[in-house]
Design a protein around this motif. Structure first.
Motif, PDB file in Angstrom:
ATOM      1  N   ALA A 183      -6.547   1.638  -1.184  1.00 12.41           N
ATOM      2  CA  ALA A 183      -6.177   1.273   0.190  1.00 12.41           C
ATOM      3  C   ALA A 183      -6.833  -0.041   0.604  1.00 12.41           C
ATOM      4  CB  ALA A 183      -6.576   2.392   1.151  1.00 12.41           C
ATOM      5  N   LYS A 184      -8.097  -0.217   0.233  1.00 12.74           N
ATOM      6  CA  LYS A 184      -8.802  -1.456   0.568  1.00 12.74           C
ATOM      7  C   LYS A 184      -8.171  -2.653  -0.136  1.00 12.74           C
ATOM      8  CE  LYS A 184     -13.246  -1.736   0.726  1.00 12.74           C
ATOM      9  NZ  LYS A 184     -14.684  -1.625   0.351  1.00 12.74           N
ATOM     10  N   ALA A 185      -7.820  -2.489  -1.404  1.00 10.58           N
ATOM     11  CA  ALA A 185      -7.212  -3.572  -2.169  1.00 10.58           C
ATOM     12  C   ALA A 185      -5.843  -3.937  -1.607  1.00 10.58           C
ATOM     13  CB  ALA A 185      -7.094  -3.176  -3.637  1.00 10.58           C
ATOM     14  N   LEU A 186      -5.057  -2.937  -1.230  1.00 13.40           N
ATOM     15  CA  LEU A 186      -3.732  -3.202  -0.685  1.00 13.40           C
ATOM     16  C   LEU A 186      -3.802  -3.869   0.684  1.00 13.40           C
ATOM     17  CD1 LEU A 186      -1.840   0.068  -1.676  1.00 13.40           C
ATOM     18  CD2 LEU A 186      -1.389  -2.237  -2.509  1.00 13.40           C
ATOM     19  N   GLU A 187      -4.819  -3.508   1.456  1.00 15.95           N
ATOM     20  CA  GLU A 187      -4.973  -4.120   2.775  1.00 15.95           C
ATOM     21  C   GLU A 187      -5.189  -5.622   2.649  1.00 15.95           C
ATOM     22  OE1 GLU A 187      -7.770  -3.569   6.764  1.00 15.95           O
ATOM     23  OE2 GLU A 187      -7.540  -1.911   5.349  1.00 15.95           O
ATOM     24  N   ALA A 188      -5.842  -6.029   1.568  1.00 12.46           N
ATOM     25  CA  ALA A 188      -6.106  -7.458   1.356  1.00 12.46           C
ATOM     26  C   ALA A 188      -4.839  -8.226   1.005  1.00 12.46           C
ATOM     27  CB  ALA A 188      -7.148  -7.636   0.255  1.00 12.46           C
ATOM     28  N   THR A 189      -3.858  -7.543   0.400  1.00 11.78           N
ATOM     29  CA  THR A 189      -2.635  -8.227  -0.018  1.00 11.78           C
ATOM     30  C   THR A 189      -1.429  -7.941   0.875  1.00 11.78           C
ATOM     31  OG1 THR A 189      -2.145  -6.415  -1.552  1.00 11.78           O
ATOM     32  CG2 THR A 189      -3.347  -8.316  -2.428  1.00 11.78           C
ATOM     33  N   LEU A 190      -1.346  -6.731   1.417  1.00 17.28           N
ATOM     34  CA  LEU A 190      -0.175  -6.345   2.216  1.00 17.28           C
ATOM     35  C   LEU A 190      -0.476  -6.151   3.697  1.00 17.28           C
ATOM     36  CD1 LEU A 190       1.429  -3.676  -0.171  1.00 17.28           C
ATOM     37  CD2 LEU A 190       2.015  -6.102   0.024  1.00 17.28           C
ATOM     38  N   GLY A 191      -1.754  -6.206   4.066  1.00 16.37           N
ATOM     39  CA  GLY A 191      -2.120  -5.944   5.448  1.00 16.37           C
ATOM     40  C   GLY A 191      -2.437  -4.470   5.664  1.00 16.37           C
ATOM     41  N   GLU A 192      -2.673  -4.104   6.895  1.00 16.68           N
ATOM     42  CA  GLU A 192      -3.070  -2.731   7.205  1.00 16.68           C
ATOM     43  C   GLU A 192      -1.912  -1.769   6.976  1.00 16.68           C
ATOM     44  OE1 GLU A 192      -4.337  -0.747  11.297  1.00 16.68           O
ATOM     45  OE2 GLU A 192      -5.944  -1.992  10.462  1.00 16.68           O
ATOM     46  N   ALA A 193      -2.204  -0.637   6.372  1.00 12.12           N
ATOM     47  CA  ALA A 193      -1.186   0.362   6.063  1.00 12.12           C
ATOM     48  C   ALA A 193      -0.724   1.080   7.323  1.00 12.12           C
ATOM     49  CB  ALA A 193      -1.732   1.372   5.059  1.00 12.12           C
ATOM     50  N   GLU A 194       0.465   1.641   7.231  1.00 14.41           N
ATOM     51  CA  GLU A 194       0.999   2.448   8.320  1.00 14.41           C
ATOM     52  C   GLU A 194       0.341   3.821   8.342  1.00 14.41           C
ATOM     53  OE1 GLU A 194       5.459   2.541   9.984  1.00 14.41           O
ATOM     54  OE2 GLU A 194       5.227   3.562   8.058  1.00 14.41           O
ATOM     55  N   GLY A 195      -0.111   4.268   7.190  1.00 13.41           N
ATOM     56  CA  GLY A 195      -0.789   5.555   7.091  1.00 13.41           C
ATOM     57  C   GLY A 195      -1.510   5.674   5.763  1.00 13.41           C
ATOM     58  N   THR A 196      -2.671   6.304   5.778  1.00 11.26           N
ATOM     59  CA  THR A 196      -3.454   6.529   4.566  1.00 11.26           C
ATOM     60  C   THR A 196      -4.047   7.928   4.668  1.00 11.26           C
ATOM     61  OG1 THR A 196      -4.052   4.190   4.440  1.00 11.26           O
ATOM     62  CG2 THR A 196      -5.366   5.726   3.136  1.00 11.26           C
ATOM     63  N   LYS A 197      -3.720   8.806   3.708  1.00  6.99           N
ATOM     64  CA  LYS A 197      -4.225  10.167   3.824  1.00  6.99           C
ATOM     65  C   LYS A 197      -4.126  10.909   2.499  1.00  6.99           C
ATOM     66  CE  LYS A 197      -1.755  12.878   6.352  1.00  6.99           C
ATOM     67  NZ  LYS A 197      -1.041  13.328   7.540  1.00  6.99           N
ATOM     68  N   LEU A 198      -4.768  12.057   2.445  1.00  9.79           N
ATOM     69  CA  LEU A 198      -4.608  12.956   1.309  1.00  9.79           C
ATOM     70  C   LEU A 198      -3.296  13.711   1.507  1.00  9.79           C
ATOM     71  CD1 LEU A 198      -8.231  14.363   0.923  1.00  9.79           C
ATOM     72  CD2 LEU A 198      -7.102  12.603  -0.459  1.00  9.79           C
ATOM     73  N   ALA A 199      -2.594  13.942   0.432  1.00  9.33           N
ATOM     74  CA  ALA A 199      -1.265  14.524   0.546  1.00  9.33           C
ATOM     75  C   ALA A 199      -1.023  15.569  -0.526  1.00  9.33           C
ATOM     76  CB  ALA A 199      -0.216  13.415   0.440  1.00  9.33           C
ATOM     77  N   TRP A 200       0.050  16.319  -0.334  1.00  6.56           N
ATOM     78  CA  TRP A 200       0.526  17.273  -1.341  1.00  6.56           C
ATOM     79  C   TRP A 200       1.882  16.769  -1.811  1.00  6.56           C
ATOM     80  CZ3 TRP A 200      -2.411  21.039  -3.357  1.00  6.56           C
ATOM     81  CH2 TRP A 200      -3.541  21.465  -2.624  1.00  6.56           C
ATOM     82  N   LYS A 201       1.960  16.315  -3.052  1.00  6.50           N
ATOM     83  CA  LYS A 201       3.199  15.774  -3.600  1.00  6.50           C
ATOM     84  C   LYS A 201       3.926  16.861  -4.392  1.00  6.50           C
ATOM     85  CE  LYS A 201       5.104  11.923  -6.251  1.00  6.50           C
ATOM     86  NZ  LYS A 201       4.819  10.732  -7.086  1.00  6.50           N
ATOM     87  N   PRO A 202       5.141  17.199  -3.978  1.00  6.03           N
ATOM     88  CA  PRO A 202       5.871  18.263  -4.677  1.00  6.03           C
ATOM     89  C   PRO A 202       6.350  17.831  -6.053  1.00  6.03           C
ATOM     90  CG  PRO A 202       7.260  17.264  -3.003  1.00  6.03           C
ATOM     91  CD  PRO A 202       5.893  16.678  -2.825  1.00  6.03           C
ATOM     92  N   GLY A 203       6.391  18.782  -6.967  1.00  7.37           N
ATOM     93  CA  GLY A 203       6.877  18.493  -8.302  1.00  7.37           C
ATOM     94  C   GLY A 203       8.388  18.494  -8.352  1.00  7.37           C
ATOM     95  N   LEU A 204       9.008  19.594  -7.937  1.00  7.10           N
ATOM     96  CA  LEU A 204      10.458  19.720  -7.924  1.00  7.10           C
ATOM     97  C   LEU A 204      10.942  19.876  -6.495  1.00  7.10           C
ATOM     98  CD1 LEU A 204      10.980  22.183 -10.921  1.00  7.10           C
ATOM     99  CD2 LEU A 204      11.342  19.701 -10.907  1.00  7.10           C
ATOM    100  N   MET A 205      11.962  19.099  -6.119  1.00  2.62           N
ATOM    101  CA  MET A 205      12.512  19.164  -4.779  1.00  2.62           C
ATOM    102  C   MET A 205      13.616  20.215  -4.707  1.00  2.62           C
ATOM    103  SD  MET A 205      10.667  16.904  -3.295  1.00  2.62           S
ATOM    104  CE  MET A 205      11.465  16.631  -1.707  1.00  2.62           C
ATOM    105  N   VAL A 206      13.796  20.794  -3.520  1.00  6.79           N
ATOM    106  CA  VAL A 206      14.852  21.772  -3.277  1.00  6.79           C
ATOM    107  C   VAL A 206      15.831  21.177  -2.269  1.00  6.79           C
ATOM    108  CG1 VAL A 206      15.394  24.047  -2.337  1.00  6.79           C
ATOM    109  CG2 VAL A 206      13.343  23.734  -3.737  1.00  6.79           C
ATOM    110  N   THR A 207      17.085  21.032  -2.658  1.00  7.69           N
ATOM    111  CA  THR A 207      18.102  20.514  -1.747  1.00  7.69           C
ATOM    112  C   THR A 207      18.489  21.602  -0.752  1.00  7.69           C
ATOM    113  OG1 THR A 207      18.970  19.018  -3.438  1.00  7.69           O
ATOM    114  CG2 THR A 207      20.400  19.502  -1.564  1.00  7.69           C
TER     115      THR A 207
END
Length: 247
Positions: A183-207
């Motif tokens: 996040a710190k490295a990206l802030e230096a190149t892209l500016g401040e993020a819209e959001g930074t947090k811990l997340a739960w990324k799903p493996g398989l999506m359900v339509t």
């Protein structure tokens, strides 16, 4: 509309933002205070606090409110919140992870269980759905941060694991351990993020089809309106044509 993006936090309904502004600030403030209490009250030395502060800024919380929430962590009158995670299933068989911060487990458990059961779902035991998700760091940027190639190159250079870009913005995934540094490295190149947090990324999506989508969205709204609920994660994918029919 995917469960880990459009509904990643309580800021997803811009049209109702004025009505929910007070509740939004309350949730963001609570997370800042808890993060500051769990570590040093310095965002540069406390990755979770830094993420909470960035989220508060993205939510439009005034600087003085953020500072007040940090200072509150050191006071004797600060509430004792604990993190409680609920897992279960929503309409259409989607998996849901509901993260809360509460000072009353009984109240929160009752509210969450009632919301889920009244809207076509049911809660399961701990671990019943989280095995289908991966704990990751998530950094979000709006589309104006740059095109997909620019953001991908910046994320790669910063040490991110993956990037998902669309017309609406960019989601940059990292390991939990490297979230702060990326996040710190990206802030230096892209500016401040819209959001930074811990997340739960799903493996398989359900339509999710039209028959279940309306009930699912109502369930998510009901949960997110609860003061104790911080974030709702899911593995649902609602097609654009279904969303259009729902208005």
């Amino acid at each position: 509309m995917a469960g880990h993006s459009k509904f990643k936090n309580i800021m997803h309904r811009k049209g109702a933002q004025d009505k929910k502004r007070s509740a939004l600030f309350s949730k963001l403030s609570r997370e800042v205070t808890v993060a500051a209490k769990m570590g040093l009250p310095d965002p540069n030395a406390n990755a979770r606090l830094r993420a909470a502060v960035l989220a508060a800024r993205a939510g439009g919380m005034p600087k003085e409110n953020i500072e007040r929430a940090i200072n509150k962590a050191g006071g004797n009158d600060s509430e004792n919140y604990e993190e409680v995670r609920y897992e279960g299933f929503g309409p259409g068989g989607v998996s849901l992870i509901i993260e809360t911060l509460t000072d009353n487990r009984n109240r929160t458990a009752t509210n969450v269980r009632t919301a889920v059961s009244k809207n076509g779902g049911n809660l399961g035991a701990g671990g019943s759905v989280s095995h289908g998700f991966e704990r990751k760091g998530l950094i979000s940027y709006p589309a104006k941060a740059g095109d997909a190639d620019k953001v991908f190159e910046a994320a790669l250079e910063a040490g991110a694991d993956d990037v998902e870009s669309s017309e609406e913005g960019h989601e940059i995934w990292t390991s939990v351990e490297s979230l702060h540094e990326v996040a710190k490295a990206l802030e230096a190149t892209l500016g401040e993020a819209e959001g930074t947090k811990l997340a739960w990324k799903p493996g398989l999506m359900v339509t999710v089809g039209e028959a279940d989508a309306a009930t699912l969205l109502k369930l998510i709204d009901t949960l997110e309106e609860d003061d104790d609920v911080q974030t709702v994660w899911g593995n649902y994918d609602v097609p654009e044509d279904v969303l259009a029919k729902l208005g």
